[in-house]
Design a protein around this motif. Structure first.
Motif, short mmCIF file in Angstrom:
data_model
loop_
_atom_site.label_atom_id
_atom_site.label_comp_id
_atom_site.label_asym_id
_atom_site.label_seq_id
_atom_site.Cartn_x
_atom_site.Cartn_y
_atom_site.Cartn_z
N GLN A 126 0.79 -1.20 -0.03
CA GLN A 126 0.06 0.02 0.03
C GLN A 126 0.81 1.22 0.08
N ASP A 127 2.13 1.14 0.35
CA ASP A 127 3.16 2.20 0.27
C ASP A 127 3.77 2.33 -1.09
N GLY A 128 3.75 1.50 -2.01
CA GLY A 128 3.92 1.63 -3.16
C GLY A 128 5.51 0.83 -3.54
N LYS A 129 5.41 -0.27 -2.83
CA LYS A 129 6.72 -0.82 -3.00
C LYS A 129 6.35 -2.28 -3.97
N PHE A 130 7.23 -2.68 -4.66
CA PHE A 130 7.03 -4.25 -5.18
C PHE A 130 7.72 -5.26 -4.51
N ASN A 131 6.58 -6.14 -4.28
CA ASN A 131 6.71 -7.01 -3.24
C ASN A 131 6.29 -8.28 -3.69
N PHE A 165 -7.93 -5.71 2.97
CA PHE A 165 -7.97 -5.16 1.66
C PHE A 165 -6.79 -4.15 1.32
N ASN A 166 -6.11 -4.18 0.38
CA ASN A 166 -5.40 -3.24 -0.09
C ASN A 166 -5.89 -2.35 -1.33
N PRO A 167 -6.26 -1.14 -1.28
CA PRO A 167 -6.99 -0.40 -2.37
C PRO A 167 -5.95 0.20 -3.30
N GLY A 168 -4.62 -0.04 -3.13
CA GLY A 168 -3.73 0.23 -4.45
C GLY A 168 -2.87 1.52 -3.70
N ALA A 169 -1.81 1.68 -4.44
CA ALA A 169 -1.04 2.67 -4.00
C ALA A 169 -0.73 3.85 -4.85
N PRO A 170 -0.66 5.19 -4.42
CA PRO A 170 -0.78 6.22 -5.38
C PRO A 170 0.67 6.04 -6.43
N GLY A 171 0.19 6.49 -7.62
CA GLY A 171 1.15 6.36 -8.78
C GLY A 171 1.27 5.20 -9.41
N TRP A 172 0.62 3.97 -9.14
CA TRP A 172 0.75 2.70 -9.75
C TRP A 172 -0.09 2.09 -10.51
N THR A 173 -1.21 3.30 -10.78
CA THR A 173 -2.62 2.80 -11.80
C THR A 173 -2.10 2.38 -12.98
N ASP A 174 -0.98 2.76 -13.69
CA ASP A 174 -0.50 2.22 -14.92
C ASP A 174 0.04 1.04 -15.00
N PHE A 175 0.74 0.59 -13.86
CA PHE A 175 1.43 -0.72 -13.59
C PHE A 175 0.48 -1.85 -14.07
N GLY A 176 -0.69 -1.89 -13.92
CA GLY A 176 -1.36 -2.94 -14.47
C GLY A 176 -1.40 -3.25 -15.90
N LYS A 177 -1.27 -2.11 -16.80
CA LYS A 177 -1.00 -2.51 -18.11
C LYS A 177 0.40 -3.04 -18.43
N ASP A 178 1.42 -2.60 -17.82
CA ASP A 178 2.72 -3.32 -17.61
C ASP A 178 2.61 -4.67 -17.40
N GLU A 179 1.87 -4.94 -16.31
CA GLU A 179 1.90 -6.37 -15.59
C GLU A 179 1.15 -7.29 -16.51
N LYS A 180 0.01 -6.74 -17.22
CA LYS A 180 -0.90 -7.49 -18.16
C LYS A 180 -0.04 -8.06 -19.41
N ASP A 181 0.74 -7.01 -19.96
CA ASP A 181 1.46 -7.31 -21.22
C ASP A 181 2.50 -8.47 -20.88
N ILE A 182 3.29 -8.25 -19.76
CA ILE A 182 4.31 -9.25 -19.38
C ILE A 182 3.70 -10.66 -19.05
N LYS A 183 2.48 -10.65 -18.44
CA LYS A 183 1.90 -11.79 -18.21
C LYS A 183 1.37 -12.61 -19.22
N ASP A 184 0.87 -12.01 -20.14
CA ASP A 184 0.19 -12.30 -21.36
C ASP A 184 1.17 -13.03 -22.48
#
Length: 440
Positions: A232-237, A395-414
Motif C-alpha cells: 500500500q505504500d508503493g513497493k514492489f513485493n 484489503f489493499n486499495p492500491g498505492a498512489p502512482g501505480w495505476t498504469d502498472f497494471g498495463k505493464d503487468e498484463k503485457d508481461i503476463k500475457d
C-alpha cells in the motif's frame, strides 16, 4: 468492517446458503453523453437551478444498468428540474475514458470509482469533499473510512463486497463432485482440477489459466503469508519463489490441457451469454467479486455455487467496498450531486430497485428492509460475503502512482501465458517495470 453490517442483517441471512448471484461485468459501451463543443461550453457555467442536468457515469452488468436507469427516472419524477446525462459500459476501457474527460476538466458530475484509483485521483484534487450533506449514520464506520483522504470524505461506498469464487454447481453434481467445503486449500483446489479434467469433454476446462490474473495471484501470495504483491505504500513485493510456484503450476496445467489455451481464454468475456466460458458450459470455476454473483445466477438460474478463495497458512480472500460514488471537483452542481447520492444510498424505493446489483447495500436500515425480499441471487451474494468474513485478509486499495502498472503487468503476463518468455524472465520484467512506479 463488514462483520458489523452482516450481524445487523440477522441470523437468517447468515444461514442463507447456496442460492444464487449479482452483477458487474463487461458489456458493450452505451454512451449517451453529449461531448460536442456546445455541451463543453455549457458545463463551464452554471445554468439556472430550475434546469439541472447531472452527468453520471458507471460500469457494470446489464442488470446494474437497467436498475440504475430506473433509479434515475425515479429521481427525475421526484425532482422534475433534474435530468441526467448517462454514460455506462463494461469495466474494460472505463478508466481510460473517465481519465481523459477528467484531464480536460470535463468529468461527469457523479462518477462510479474503483478503490485502486482513489489514491491517485485524491492526490490530484479531482474529487469534491462529501463530508457534509450526505447522511452516513447507518454505514459501518470502517467501511466509510475507506472513502476518506486526509480526513475528508471524498468517496461514498456503494456496497459491501468480497473476493471469492463461483462455480457451476449443477455441472459438479453431474460429475459426482461434492460441494466445495469452506476453508479448502490451494493444494485441494489444484488436485480437484486434475481429477476433474479427464471427465470433461473437448473444449471444457475446470479453471482459467491464472498466469495473467493479478487478483488471483494476489490471493495466492497473501495466503502464503507474503503480503500484497504491491504494498500500500508503493513497493514492489512480488515474492519470487511464490511467483515461480504459481507460474510453473499453470505452465504444467497448460501442457496437460487442464486450462484453456491462451487464444481461447482471451475470448472469455464476463457475463456475455455467448462468450463467458462459465455461462456457456466450458468452465467450472471463476474467481469473482460477490457483487457480480447474482448477475451470473440470473443468466444461469439455480446452477451457481459460491466459495471462499482457497487458503494456505492464511486466507486467500478479502472484504471490501464494491466501489464508490465520487463527485468531480470541477462540477458546477456539487450540492445537487450530493443530494442525489444521499437519496441513492438511503431511500427505500431505490433499494427496492437496485437490490444487490452494487453488492449488499451499505445502510444497515436498508439491509433490514430488503432482507425478506432477497431473491436467490441476492442470498448468494450475502453468502459469499459471510463465508469470506469468517477469515479474510485486509484489503489493499492500491498505492498512489501505480495505476498504469497494471498495463505493464498484463503485457508481461500475457507474453508468459503465450510462452514467449519464461517465468523467471517474467519476474525480472515485472521487477524492472515496477521501478518506474516505486517512490525513491
Amino acid at each position: 468492517m463488514v462483520s458489523k453490517l452482516l450481524k445487523s442483517m440477522g441470523t437468517a441471512i447468515v444461514l442463507l446458503v447456496v442460492l444464487a448471484a449479482t452483477g458487474c461485468g463487461s458489456i458493450g459501451v452505451k454512451d449517451e453523453a453529449k461531448t460536442d463543443s456546445a455541451t463543453s461550453a455549457d458545463s463551464a457555467k452554471t445554468p439556472k437551478a430550475s434546469a439541472i442536468k447531472l452527468r453520471i457515469m458507471w460500469w457494470g452488468s446489464q442488470a446494474r444498468h437497467d436498475a440504475t436507469l430506473k433509479i434515475l427516472d425515479l429521481y427525475t419524477k421526484k425532482n422534475p428540474n433534474v435530468t441526467f446525462e448517462t454514460q455506462y459500459s463494461g469495466y474494460d476501457g472505463y478508466l481510460d475514458k473517465l481519465s481523459t474527460q477528467a484531464a480536460a476538466k470535463n468529468a461527469p458530475d457523479i462518477m462510479q470509482i474503483d478503490a485502486p484509483w482513489l489514491a491517485d485521483w485524491n492526490a490530484r484534487g479531482q474529487f469534491a469533499d462529501l463530508s457534509a450533506g450526505i447522511n452516513t449514520k447507518d454505514i459501518d464506520p470502517n467501511l466509510l473510512e475507506t472513502g476518506k483522504y486526509n480526513g475528508k470524505l471524498t468517496a461514498i461506498p456503494l456496497g459491501n463486497n468480497a473476493w471469492g469464487m463461483i462455480y457451476d454447481k449443477a455441472a459438479l453434481e453431474k460429475l459426482g463432485v461434492p460441494p466445495i467445503k469452506d476453508g479448502w486449500t490451494w493444494d485441494e483446489y489444484f488436485k480437484l482440477v486434475e481429477d476433474i479434467q479427464p471427465k470433461l469433454g473437448k473444449g471444457q476446462y475446470v479453471i482459467k489459466d491464472g498466469t495473467n490474473d493479478g487478483t488471483q495471484y494476489a490471493a495466492f501470495q497473501l495466503s502464503k503469508g507474503k503480503g500484497w504483491p504491491i504494498t500500500q505504500d508503493g513497493k514492489f513485493n512480488y515474492d519470487r519463489d511464490t511467483w515461480l510456484e504459481w507460474a510453473k503450476k499453470f505452465a504444467d496445467l497448460r501442457k496437460k490441457g487442464a486450462v484453456p489455451p491462451p487464444d481461447v481464454q482471451s475470448a472469455d468475456k464476463d457475463l456475455d451469454p455467448t462468450q463467458d466460458m462459465l455461462l456457456t458450459g466450458k468452465l467450472l470455476f471463476k474467481g469473482l467479486h460477490a457483487a457480480q454473483v447474482s448477475a451470473f445466477d440470473a443468466l444461469k438460474p439455480g446452477s451457481i455455487g459460491v466459495a471462499t478463495m482457497p487458503r494456505a497458512a492464511q486466507p486467500g480472500g478479502w472484504l471490501k467496498a464494491t466501489f464508490y460514488f465520487s463527485v468531480s471537483q470541477d462540477s458546477p452542481y456539487k450540492e445537487e450531486a450530493k443530494k442525489f447520492i444521499d437519496w441513492f444510498i438511503n431511500d427505500p424505493e431505490v433499494a427496492e430497485i437496485a437490490g444487490t446489483t452494487r453488492g449488499v447495500p451499505i445502510s444497515n436500515k436498508i439491509v433490514s428492509l430488503l432482507q425478506p425480499k432477497f431473491n436467490a441471487g441476492d442470498k448468494l451474494t450475502v453468502e459469499m460475503i459471510n463465508k469470506t468474513a469468517v477469515s479474510s485478509q485486509t484489503f489493499n486499495p492500491g498505492a498512489p502512482g501505480w495505476t498504469d502498472f497494471g498495463k505493464d503487468e498484463k503485457d508481461i503476463k500475457d507474453r508468459l501465458m503465450f510462452e514467449k518468455i519464461t517465468p523467471e524472465q517474467a519476474y525480472d520484467e515485472l521487477a524492472k517495470a515496477a521501478k518506474k512506479y516505486e517512490k525513491k
